[in-house]
Design a protein around this motif. Structure first.
Motif, mmCIF file in Angstrom:
data_model
loop_
_atom_site.group_PDB
_atom_site.id
_atom_site.type_symbol
_atom_site.label_atom_id
_atom_site.label_comp_id
_atom_site.label_asym_id
_atom_site.label_seq_id
_atom_site.Cartn_x
_atom_site.Cartn_y
_atom_site.Cartn_z
ATOM 1 N N LEU A 13 -9.331 -13.473 8.524
ATOM 2 C CA LEU A 13 -7.965 -13.158 8.954
ATOM 3 C C LEU A 13 -7.935 -11.929 9.851
ATOM 4 C CD1 LEU A 13 -6.082 -13.830 5.589
ATOM 5 C CD2 LEU A 13 -5.920 -15.190 7.685
ATOM 6 N N SER A 14 -8.848 -10.990 9.631
ATOM 7 C CA SER A 14 -8.882 -9.797 10.478
ATOM 8 C C SER A 14 -9.298 -10.126 11.907
ATOM 9 C CB SER A 14 -9.840 -8.750 9.889
ATOM 10 O OG SER A 14 -11.192 -9.147 10.020
ATOM 11 N N MET A 15 -9.930 -11.296 12.107
ATOM 12 C CA MET A 15 -10.356 -11.723 13.446
ATOM 13 C C MET A 15 -9.446 -12.780 14.052
ATOM 14 S SD MET A 15 -14.461 -12.100 12.843
ATOM 15 C CE MET A 15 -15.442 -10.809 12.063
ATOM 16 N N ALA A 16 -8.473 -13.239 13.266
ATOM 17 C CA ALA A 16 -7.683 -14.408 13.672
ATOM 18 C C ALA A 16 -6.825 -14.165 14.899
ATOM 19 C CB ALA A 16 -6.807 -14.868 12.507
ATOM 20 N N THR A 37 3.616 -12.131 -16.195
ATOM 21 C CA THR A 37 4.624 -11.640 -15.254
ATOM 22 C C THR A 37 4.963 -12.747 -14.266
ATOM 23 O OG1 THR A 37 2.752 -10.640 -14.070
ATOM 24 C CG2 THR A 37 4.097 -9.175 -15.421
ATOM 25 N N SER A 38 5.809 -12.433 -13.315
ATOM 26 C CA SER A 38 6.251 -13.466 -12.371
ATOM 27 C C SER A 38 5.153 -13.886 -11.405
ATOM 28 C CB SER A 38 7.464 -12.973 -11.578
ATOM 29 O OG SER A 38 7.140 -11.798 -10.849
ATOM 30 N N LYS A 39 4.088 -13.090 -11.303
ATOM 31 C CA LYS A 39 2.980 -13.447 -10.414
ATOM 32 C C LYS A 39 1.669 -12.968 -11.022
ATOM 33 C CE LYS A 39 3.463 -9.296 -7.490
ATOM 34 N NZ LYS A 39 3.645 -8.792 -6.111
ATOM 35 N N ASN A 40 0.573 -13.582 -10.602
ATOM 36 C CA ASN A 40 -0.746 -13.225 -11.140
ATOM 37 C C ASN A 40 -1.577 -12.458 -10.115
ATOM 38 O OD1 ASN A 40 -1.385 -15.285 -9.332
ATOM 39 N ND2 ASN A 40 -3.093 -16.024 -10.583
ATOM 40 N N TYR A 41 -0.932 -11.878 -9.114
ATOM 41 C CA TYR A 41 -1.665 -11.203 -8.045
ATOM 42 C C TYR A 41 -0.949 -9.925 -7.637
ATOM 43 C CZ TYR A 41 1.975 -13.420 -5.216
ATOM 44 O OH TYR A 41 3.188 -13.825 -4.707
ATOM 45 N N ILE A 42 -1.668 -9.084 -6.894
ATOM 46 C CA ILE A 42 -1.057 -7.925 -6.258
ATOM 47 C C ILE A 42 -1.104 -8.117 -4.752
ATOM 48 C CG2 ILE A 42 -1.602 -6.316 -8.125
ATOM 49 C CD1 ILE A 42 -3.960 -5.302 -6.388
ATOM 50 N N CYS A 43 -0.320 -7.339 -4.051
ATOM 51 C CA CYS A 43 -0.300 -7.378 -2.594
ATOM 52 C C CYS A 43 -0.875 -6.075 -2.052
ATOM 53 C CB CYS A 43 1.128 -7.552 -2.070
ATOM 54 S SG CYS A 43 1.972 -9.007 -2.714
ATOM 55 N N ASP A 44 -1.580 -6.168 -0.937
ATOM 56 C CA ASP A 44 -2.081 -4.969 -0.274
ATOM 57 C C ASP A 44 -2.289 -5.270 1.209
ATOM 58 O OD1 ASP A 44 -2.714 -2.258 -0.424
ATOM 59 O OD2 ASP A 44 -4.855 -2.632 -0.572
ATOM 60 N N ILE A 45 -2.813 -4.290 1.930
ATOM 61 C CA ILE A 45 -3.085 -4.422 3.357
ATOM 62 C C ILE A 45 -4.572 -4.210 3.581
ATOM 63 C CG2 ILE A 45 -2.592 -3.531 5.673
ATOM 64 C CD1 ILE A 45 -0.150 -4.746 4.378
ATOM 65 N N MET A 46 -5.171 -5.065 4.399
ATOM 66 C CA MET A 46 -6.570 -4.902 4.802
ATOM 67 C C MET A 46 -6.657 -5.197 6.296
ATOM 68 S SD MET A 46 -9.849 -4.357 4.063
ATOM 69 C CE MET A 46 -10.251 -4.677 2.358
ATOM 70 N N CYS A 47 -7.061 -4.222 7.086
ATOM 71 C CA CYS A 47 -7.159 -4.390 8.542
ATOM 72 C C CYS A 47 -5.826 -4.860 9.127
ATOM 73 C CB CYS A 47 -8.272 -5.359 8.912
ATOM 74 S SG CYS A 47 -9.917 -4.821 8.425
ATOM 75 N N LYS A 48 -4.747 -4.260 8.641
ATOM 76 C CA LYS A 48 -3.374 -4.557 9.110
ATOM 77 C C LYS A 48 -2.933 -5.972 8.767
ATOM 78 C CE LYS A 48 -3.701 -1.199 12.875
ATOM 79 N NZ LYS A 48 -3.605 -0.944 14.318
ATOM 80 N N ILE A 49 -3.640 -6.621 7.843
ATOM 81 C CA ILE A 49 -3.288 -7.959 7.373
ATOM 82 C C ILE A 49 -2.795 -7.838 5.933
ATOM 83 C CG2 ILE A 49 -4.162 -10.270 6.812
ATOM 84 C CD1 ILE A 49 -4.079 -9.817 9.780
ATOM 85 N N ALA A 50 -1.605 -8.382 5.648
ATOM 86 C CA ALA A 50 -1.088 -8.398 4.283
ATOM 87 C C ALA A 50 -1.878 -9.425 3.467
ATOM 88 C CB ALA A 50 0.392 -8.740 4.283
ATOM 89 N N ASN A 54 -13.675 -1.028 -2.040
ATOM 90 C CA ASN A 54 -13.412 0.228 -1.340
ATOM 91 C C ASN A 54 -12.672 -0.115 -0.050
ATOM 92 O OD1 ASN A 54 -13.515 2.590 0.204
ATOM 93 N ND2 ASN A 54 -15.583 3.120 -0.434
ATOM 94 N N THR A 55 -11.340 -0.069 -0.093
ATOM 95 C CA THR A 55 -10.535 -0.611 1.004
ATOM 96 C C THR A 55 -10.759 0.088 2.339
ATOM 97 O OG1 THR A 55 -8.863 -1.295 -0.606
ATOM 98 C CG2 THR A 55 -8.196 -1.262 1.708
ATOM 99 N N PRO A 56 -10.617 1.435 2.448
ATOM 100 C CA PRO A 56 -10.788 2.046 3.760
ATOM 101 C C PRO A 56 -12.187 1.866 4.338
ATOM 102 C CG PRO A 56 -10.272 3.730 2.101
ATOM 103 C CD PRO A 56 -10.220 2.414 1.421
ATOM 104 N N CYS A 57 -13.208 1.895 3.472
ATOM 105 C CA CYS A 57 -14.567 1.693 3.958
ATOM 106 C C CYS A 57 -14.789 0.232 4.352
ATOM 107 C CB CYS A 57 -15.565 2.125 2.895
ATOM 108 S SG CYS A 57 -17.125 2.734 3.557
ATOM 109 N N ALA A 58 -14.147 -0.684 3.627
ATOM 110 C CA ALA A 58 -14.242 -2.103 3.976
ATOM 111 C C ALA A 58 -13.633 -2.363 5.345
ATOM 112 C CB ALA A 58 -13.542 -2.955 2.918
ATOM 113 N N GLU A 59 -12.582 -1.634 5.672
ATOM 114 C CA GLU A 59 -11.977 -1.795 6.996
ATOM 115 C C GLU A 59 -12.957 -1.380 8.094
ATOM 116 O OE1 GLU A 59 -7.219 -1.407 6.313
ATOM 117 O OE2 GLU A 59 -8.346 0.467 6.200
#
Length: 448
Positions: free
Chosen positions: A317-320, A258-271, A283-288
């Motif tokens: 990045l969540s602390m940046a 495909t045009s890219k080899n990755y997916i996009c998501d949000i973690m701690c309000k960081i794309a 486990n995204t919500p628990c990781a947050e």
């Protein structure tokens, strides 16, 4: 006591492997799938000098913690080990696993904070790596390995996975069968399909399809095209070629369809962008919640933070936004590229990412006279080890915050840090993996 003896015991504790522990005539007996408070009739299977293993023959009096398992392959599949007890009992057990590791293995006595609960005890995994095999009739199957084996237990719907993963898996097998694709055989080293690997963005809903094969053949692209056509959520499709005789799932060669080899998501309000080989918490919500605890321990405001084993950069990045500078270090090149792109996407300019191991990163930073105020460490299950602990301690950072998926190796490493001048002050367990014996923990160490 000898093999095949039948004994009556009461279960008084759980091991970190989730076997119940009872005693008979001074002999410790480990019994899988038992619960604290069970009174059992147990058949002895294996006898060692001071302990033995048994299996439940009959539950005389069930523990109040017992519940009816909700999975048809529970006790057969090697994944879950706690689905026979209530969630509250699971939490108590995991808190105890972590406390035992630090007090008994590490000889440490930090302040233990209350365990952080999982917000979704089912369907929480954003990642599936499922082996492909063949049943006795020659049909393709997908499932999970039985305990301590590579025998595949077919599983049509894993309760830990989102429903769409089960649907994609079923179609994957159906289409593969129609294309006459064969499963790779670990004994003969023949066949094509090794694993189906799926990743899903918790917030975005985007899915990455990664087909792991022993060798690439034209039918694999046809398989991918058919799945892409049926599931618009799949935005990234990759063929991973692994032709080695190994237990490692992914090979070195990637073919992006495909045009890219990755997916996009949000973690701690960081794309974030997540490639197949990049580490990303399952486990995204628990990781947050976990990252929030790590941030509380780190107190990064106005400080230089060194983020070791940074993966796609999510913790740093969540602390940046409040930190003075973030320096991320990771040995996987694809993850470093993801981390750099993630910083760029979020307009974060106070981050730097270095592709190196801990020793090389230490050399680079020492040569630049950079001394971090806080070091974040999120190692693999095997932990840091003595050499890495010494390299980390050499920075003399006032604080070290460790995130670990293995309390035993975390406790061992913290004991090593104690010898190097750091005290283990606080520890919190995080139930990232409900139903299983795995538990994450976050640890604060400060320089004495």
């Amino acid at each position: 006591m000898k093999k095949n003896d039948i004994v009556e015991i009461e279960i008084t504790a759980l091991s970190s492997e989730c076997s119940g522990i009872g005693k008979k005539d001074g002999m410790v007996i480990f019994v899988p799938f038992s619960a604290i408070g069970d009174k059992l009739e147990v058949k002895i299977l294996k006898v060692n000098k001071t302990y033995c293993y048994g299996k439940i023959e009959r539950i005389i009096t069930p523990s109040p913690d017992r519940v009816t398992p909700d999975c048809p392959v529970y006790t057969k599949c090697g994944g879950c080990s706690l689905r026979h007890i209530s969630y509250e009992a699971q939490l108590r057990a995991k808190e105890q696993f972590v406390k035992d590791a630090f007090t008994r293995i590490g000889g440490l006595s930090p302040e233990f904070l209350p365990i952080i609960r999982n917000t979704n005890i089912n369907g929480y995994r954003n990642k599936l790596q499922i082996p492909i095999g063949t049943d006795k009739d020659g049909n393709l199957i997908a499932g999970f390995y039985a305990f301590h084996s590579h025998r595949i237990v077919p599983c049509e719907k894993c309760l830990l996975q989102p429903d769409i993963f089960s649907k994609i898996t079923a179609d994957f097998l159906k289409i593969s069968t129609g294309l006459n694709l064969t499963a790779y055989d670990e004994t003969t080293h023949k066949g094509i399909l090794r694993h189906l690997y799926l990743r899903k963005g918790y917030y975005s809903g985007e899915i990455c399809l990664c087909i792991v094969v022993a060798k690439n053949v034209p039918e694999i692209k046809i398989l991918s095209d058919k799945l892409l056509e049926k599931y618009p959520e799949i935005v990234s499709s990759v063929i991973n070629v692994n032709n080695r005789d190994t237990n490692v799932i992914l090979g070195d060669e990637e073919i992006v369809l495909t045009s890219k080899n990755y997916i996009c998501d949000i973690m701690c309000k960081i794309a974030v962008n997540i490639a197949p080989k990049a580490f990303y918490q399952v486990n995204t919500p628990c990781a947050e919640q976990l990252y929030s605890s790590a941030c509380d321990f780190a107190e990064p405001k106005g400080k230089t933070v060194l983020d070791l084993y940074c993966g796609a950069g999510t913790i740093g990045l969540s602390m940046a936004r409040t930190a003075k500078k973030i320096i991320g270090v990771e040995i996987v090149p694809e993850a470093i590229e993801n981390a750099k792109q993630n910083a760029l996407t979020n307009g974060i300019t106070n981050c730097e990412f270095i592709c190196a191991d801990a020793a090389e990163a230490a050399r680079i930073l020492h040569s630049r006279n950079l001394r971090p105020d806080v070091i974040m460490v999120d190692p693999p299950r095997k932990g840091c080890g003595r050499d890495a602990c010494e390299q980390i301690a050499a920075f003399s950072a006032p604080r070290i915050v460790m995130v670990s998926c293995n309390a035993a190796t975390a406790a061992r490493d913290c004991a090593c840090f104690a010898e190097l001048g750091y005290s283990t002050d606080k520890c919190v367990a995080v139930d990232m993996f409900s139903g299983t014996n795995h538990v994450e923990c976050v640890v604060l160490l400060t320089k004495s």
